[in-house]
Design an enzyme around this catalytic site. Structure first.
Site, PDB file in Angstrom:
ATOM      1  N   LYS A   1       0.766  -1.058   0.255  1.00 43.94           N
ATOM      2  CA  LYS A   1       0.091   0.288  -0.165  1.00 43.94           C
ATOM      3  C   LYS A   1       0.823   1.651  -0.065  1.00 43.94           C
ATOM      4  O   LYS A   1       0.522   2.412   0.244  1.00 43.94           O
ATOM      5  CB  LYS A   1      -1.063  -0.028   0.921  1.00 43.94           C
ATOM      6  CG  LYS A   1      -1.937  -0.892   1.336  1.00 43.94           C
ATOM      7  CD  LYS A   1      -2.350  -1.533   0.074  1.00 43.94           C
ATOM      8  CE  LYS A   1      -3.796  -0.926  -0.203  1.00 43.94           C
ATOM      9  NZ  LYS A   1      -4.145  -1.331  -1.255  1.00 43.94           N
TER      10      LYS A   1
ATOM     11  N   HIS B   1       7.309  -7.387  -2.219  1.00 45.00           N
ATOM     12  CA  HIS B   1       7.136  -7.165  -1.021  1.00 45.00           C
ATOM     13  C   HIS B   1       8.558  -7.095   0.622  1.00 45.00           C
ATOM     14  O   HIS B   1       7.907  -6.416   0.964  1.00 45.00           O
ATOM     15  CB  HIS B   1       5.906  -7.040  -0.025  1.00 45.00           C
ATOM     16  CG  HIS B   1       4.379  -6.320  -1.335  1.00 45.00           C
ATOM     17  ND1 HIS B   1       5.322  -4.990  -1.685  1.00 45.00           N
ATOM     18  CD2 HIS B   1       3.288  -6.407  -1.833  1.00 45.00           C
ATOM     19  CE1 HIS B   1       3.057  -4.116  -1.847  1.00 45.00           C
ATOM     20  NE2 HIS B   1       3.115  -5.758  -1.349  1.00 45.00           N
TER      21      HIS B   1
ATOM     22  N   SER C   1      -4.731   2.585   3.995  1.00 46.89           N
ATOM     23  CA  SER C   1      -5.325   1.801   2.436  1.00 46.89           C
ATOM     24  C   SER C   1      -5.083   1.116   2.972  1.00 46.89           C
ATOM     25  O   SER C   1      -5.804  -0.151   2.469  1.00 46.89           O
ATOM     26  CB  SER C   1      -4.057   2.463   1.496  1.00 46.89           C
ATOM     27  OG  SER C   1      -4.053   2.233   0.865  1.00 46.89           O
TER      28      SER C   1
END
Length: 288
Positions: free
Chosen positions: A44, A100, A130
């Site tokens: 995010k 990630h 988010s």
């Protein structure tokens, strides 16, 4: 929580996003090539935005690719199930790869390569907001009990992909190296055109004005929100229920101010200062 996450070297990972086998392959077996370009983020933080920018730079602004092929096939997550092994034999010239993963478990072969990493950061308060909405609509993450509880989970690293603080500080070990670019979500919002030019230059591409204009237009929030190859609307509700919250929700900075109470903000600031007290770098959202 075991049905949603598993633990690998002390960090939680979503069982629907990756497996221990895939992380192990990425960390220990994946061979990084010198012309690879990695889009690295904590969740995010502008991952999809960078995927679209890199895709369009690669095609010299031609939007055909971004409108016909899903972003997860164009700039795939190396840790996604089976993807690392497929990428190993892919011939992308260059390969565009998203991840990630934290620095401590990233591809060991990266350190001895000239591959480039673009690391995008974002105000952690906006990341948290988010992430909260995404976790509510996505089966990949544990559904938050409440916003207040999610703040505690986020600050303690008890969320998918672990601690934001550890992630950022780990990747900042590469700050200043020629093959590492630190960029922020806030930079892209303030000057999208200038940001795209910097990104293109970093990866060795000079953009004609017409190409640059095409990229700028195609990566606006409004156009990405309408592009089914970028907005994850191709996924069934089983994975992402966009009736609960759209994947492309607001695309702004400062939305945390609409969610945090005064007490929550003060608590966040307290923990932030404690965890970053020995960290010398300052970011665009820091007061000093």
């Amino acid at each position: 929580m075991s049905e949603v996450y598993f633990t690998y070297k002390g960090t939680l990972y979503p069982v629907m996003s990756t497996t221990q086998k895939d992380i192990d392959f990425a960390e220990n077996k994946f061979q990084v090539y010198d012309d690879d370009i990695f889009n690295i983020t904590f969740p995010k933080s502008g991952t999809t935005w960078m995927m679209e920018i890199l895709s369009l730079i690669k095609t010299n602004g031609d939007p055909t690719w971004i409108k016909t092929v899903p972003n997860w096939d164009r700039v795939p997550w190396i840790e996604a199930p089976g993807v690392g092994e497929k990428l190993q034999t892919a011939n992308g010239n260059p390969r565009l790869i998203t991840s990630h993963l934290g620095r401590h478990i990233f591809c060991k072969s990266f350190s001895s390569s000239n591959a480039k990493v673009i690391y995008t950061i974002r105000n952690p308060k906006d990341v948290l907001v988010s992430f909260y909405h995404f976790a509510r609509m996505s089966a990949f993450f544990k559904d938050p009990e409440s916003f207040d509880q999610f703040i505690n989970d986020f600050l303690s690293g008890n969320v998918g992909y672990g601690s934001w603080f550890d992630h950022v500080k780990g990747w900042m070990e590469f700050a200043g190296k020629e093959n590492f670019m630190l960029h922020s979500y806030e930079d892209m919002q303030k000057d999208l055109r200038g940001s795209i030019k910097k990104i293109a230059k970093f990866i060795g591409k000079e953009l004609e004005e017409e190409t640059l204009e095409s990229i700028v237009q195609n990566v606006t929030f409004e156009n990405m929100k309408e592009n089914c190859m970028a907005n994850f609307s191709l996924l069934p509700d089983l994975y992402m229920d966009q009736k609960k919250s759209p994947f492309m929700r607001k695309g702004i900075s400062g939305d945390w101010k609409n969610h945090f109470t005064v007490a929550q903000n003060e608590y966040f600031d307290q923990i932030y200062k404690e965890k970053m007290k020995d960290f010398n770098m300052k970011f665009v959202w820091d007061e000093n």
